[in-house]
Design an enzyme around this catalytic site. Structure first.
Site, PDB file in Angstrom:
ATOM      1  N   ASP A 214      -1.627  -1.366  -7.910  1.00 52.65           N
ATOM      2  CA  ASP A 214      -0.858  -1.733  -6.717  1.00 52.65           C
ATOM      3  C   ASP A 214      -0.955  -3.253  -6.569  1.00 52.65           C
ATOM      4  OD1 ASP A 214      -0.127  -2.462  -4.160  1.00 52.65           O
ATOM      5  OD2 ASP A 214      -1.129  -0.796  -3.166  1.00 52.65           O
ATOM      6  N   CYS A 378      -3.282  -0.073   7.599  1.00 49.41           N
ATOM      7  CA  CYS A 378      -2.921   1.033   6.697  1.00 49.41           C
ATOM      8  C   CYS A 378      -3.993   1.235   5.630  1.00 49.41           C
ATOM      9  CB  CYS A 378      -1.548   0.814   6.043  1.00 49.41           C
ATOM     10  SG  CYS A 378      -0.217   0.806   7.216  1.00 49.41           S
TER      11      CYS A 378
HETATM   12  N1  PMP Z   1      -0.210  -1.689  -0.992  1.00 52.33           N
HETATM   13  C1  PMP Z   1      -0.757  -2.748  -0.380  1.00 52.33           C
HETATM   14  C2  PMP Z   1      -2.042  -3.294  -0.921  1.00 52.33           C
HETATM   15  C3  PMP Z   1      -0.125  -3.331   0.708  1.00 52.33           C
HETATM   16  O1  PMP Z   1      -0.673  -4.382   1.321  1.00 52.33           O
HETATM   17  C4  PMP Z   1       1.101  -2.785   1.171  1.00 52.33           C
HETATM   18  C5  PMP Z   1       1.814  -3.376   2.372  1.00 52.33           C
HETATM   19  N2  PMP Z   1       0.993  -3.573   3.490  1.00 52.33           N
HETATM   20  C6  PMP Z   1       1.631  -1.697   0.490  1.00 52.33           C
HETATM   21  C7  PMP Z   1       0.963  -1.169  -0.579  1.00 52.33           C
HETATM   22  C8  PMP Z   1       2.923  -1.074   0.908  1.00 52.33           C
HETATM   23  O2  PMP Z   1       3.959  -1.970   0.734  1.00 52.33           O
HETATM   24  P1  PMP Z   1       5.418  -1.655   1.296  1.00 52.33           P
HETATM   25  O3  PMP Z   1       5.237  -1.285   2.734  1.00 52.33           O
HETATM   26  O4  PMP Z   1       6.156  -2.930   1.115  1.00 52.33           O
HETATM   27  O5  PMP Z   1       5.959  -0.552   0.471  1.00 52.33           O
END
Ligand code: PMP
Length: 420
Positions: A214, A378
């Site tokens: 990721d 999150c």
């Molecule tokens: N992985 C990480 C480490 C993130 O920081 C984020 C966004 N906060 C995401 C995944 C998800 O990204 P998106 O909401 O743009 O799909």
């Protein structure tokens, strides 16, 4: 050298970012919030957009827009060239071997869900293990949990230390369970930890696993080379790297993408359709059902051009200086707890102020014109590890300055005096 960078004329020191020129490129920064000049410290949630990105999207809609791939007319050809040109730009940015390996998605979340659905359907059997880490964003946990529920597989978790670093021995012990796939974050959004991803990928691949990285928080701060990392999948979102929302990338190793079934059906992803049978399109179109986000791809290309103009190395040096500066200021206050003390960090200062709830701190900072994030980011398992409901997170972009860090700490001192 482009306009955003100043060379050292003596040749002794590294080039420096011309911060005034960089800030002038972001129109949104030039405004007051609650009567104070905006201090934007929430780039980890979403970065702001330079005028070159805004103009590229407007220009595309003014001059070139049509649907892609299927038109015989000139505008459709131009739109297709713009879209496929953006794909080539992303290929070069990630160091992928070919554009067949670059799938456009809505962002990191969709990229991971694509792999969970498609790789999952093709390769994950009952009893298999999928390994994630304790510091993942929900986007790199929940799709795997859902897949495990559908397929009777098990979700395993590699723990982190109290510094917010991967525990490598514990990681190896989890690899002994022979996971079919390992999903790890390159940089933690809640802590800022930069993981030793190349080493983690090597260990996981040696154990026979496929590896998804990721890269949502890595791509804005570090240069990434998927060939050098040797990962199977790499996901990122455009909006965190100065591009618009609604566009992102999944890099996938070609042989794996070939072996995976599509995850969504529709236009674009087919070669031939009858009511008995559908023949799928070639890569990467097999994974892009429906009319794609062409203007988003155009904006993403412009954003990568912007980042390349400055140079990721120069961006990283600038942001590391700011993070060191902020961390030193934090250390002067015994009531200020930095959450995440990894040796290698990028872009994020997550913290807790003794006696003050993070949400109150966030709201009071907003009253000072300072935008930060307060919450679980999150990444609830990270909060659970530190036994905290939430943290305040100040996160950096190329446009931030030491003066803004000074304002942040001056406001925090004021808030602390009021609340405690
Ligand atoms: N992985 C990480 C480490 C993130 O920081 C984020 C966004 N906060 C995401 C995944 C998800 O990204 P998106 O909401 O743009 O799909």
């Amino acid at each position: 050298m482009p306009q955003f960078v100043q060379e050292d004329t003596t040749g002794i020191n590294p080039p420096r970012i011309d911060i005034d020129a960089v800030r002038a490129a972001f129109p949104i920064l030039d405004q007051e919030v609650k009567g104070k000049p905006l201090v934007y410290l929430d780039s980890a949630a979403s970065s702001q957009k330079p005028v070159s990105v805004i103009d590229a999207i407007a220009e595309y809609y003014r001059r070139d827009h049509a649907n892609v791939h299927r038109g015989v007319h000139t505008l459709s050809e131009r739109a297709t060239d713009a879209y496929e040109g953006a794909r080539e730009r992303c290929r070069a940015f990630l160091g992928a071997a070919g554009t067949t390996e670059i799938v456009f998605t809505r962002g990191t979340t969709e990229s991971i869900n694509l792999v969970a659905a498609s790789f999952g359907e093709t390769f994950v059997k009952p009893g298999d293990v999928i390994l994630v880490t304790e510091m993942e964003h929900h986007s790199n946990i929940v799709p795997w949990q859902m897949l495990c529920q559908r397929h009777g597989a098990t979700l395993a978790v590699a723990p982190m230390t109290d510094a917010g670093e991967m525990d490598l021995e514990a990681f190896d012990r989890q690899l002994d369970r022979q996971p079919v796939l390992v999903a790890i974050t390159h940089v933690s959004n809640a802590l800022g930890t930069v993981n030793p991803v190349a080493a983690l990928v090597r260990r996981a691949r040696d154990a026979g696993a496929k590896v998804l990285v990721d890269g949502a928080q890595a791509v804005p701060h570090l240069s990434v080379d998927v060939k050098a990392l040797d990962c199977d999948f790499y996901a990122f979102s455009g909006h965190k790297v100065y591009a618009p929302t609604g566009i992102g990338v999944l890099y996938g190793r070609e042989s794996l993408l070939e072996a995976m079934n599509p995850w969504q059906g529709g236009g674009e992803m087919i070669r031939e359709v009858t009511f008995d049978h559908t023949e799928y399109n070639v890569l990467p179109h097999k994974f892009e059902a429906g009319t794609p986000n062409v203007s988003g791809a155009v904006g993403l290309k412009a954003a990568i051009d912007f980042v390349d103009d400055i140079g990721l190395r120069n961006i990283a040096a600038h942001e590391s200086d700011l993070l060191r500066y902020a961390t030193a200021k934090a250390a002067e206050r015994e009531w200020f707890r930095v959450v995440g003390q990894a040796a290698a960090k990028a872009g994020v200062l997550s913290f807790d102020i003794e006696g003050a709830h993070p949400n109150d701190v966030g709201m009071m900072l907003d009253a000072e014109g300072i935008a930060v994030r307060a919450g679980h980011h999150c990444a609830m398992p990270v909060m659970q590890h530190f036994d905290l409901p939430a943290t305040v997170r100040a996160s950096l972009g190329v446009y931030n300055t030491r003066e803004e860090i000074d304002k942040l700490f001056a406001s925090i001192d004021k808030i602390r005096d009021l609340l405690v």
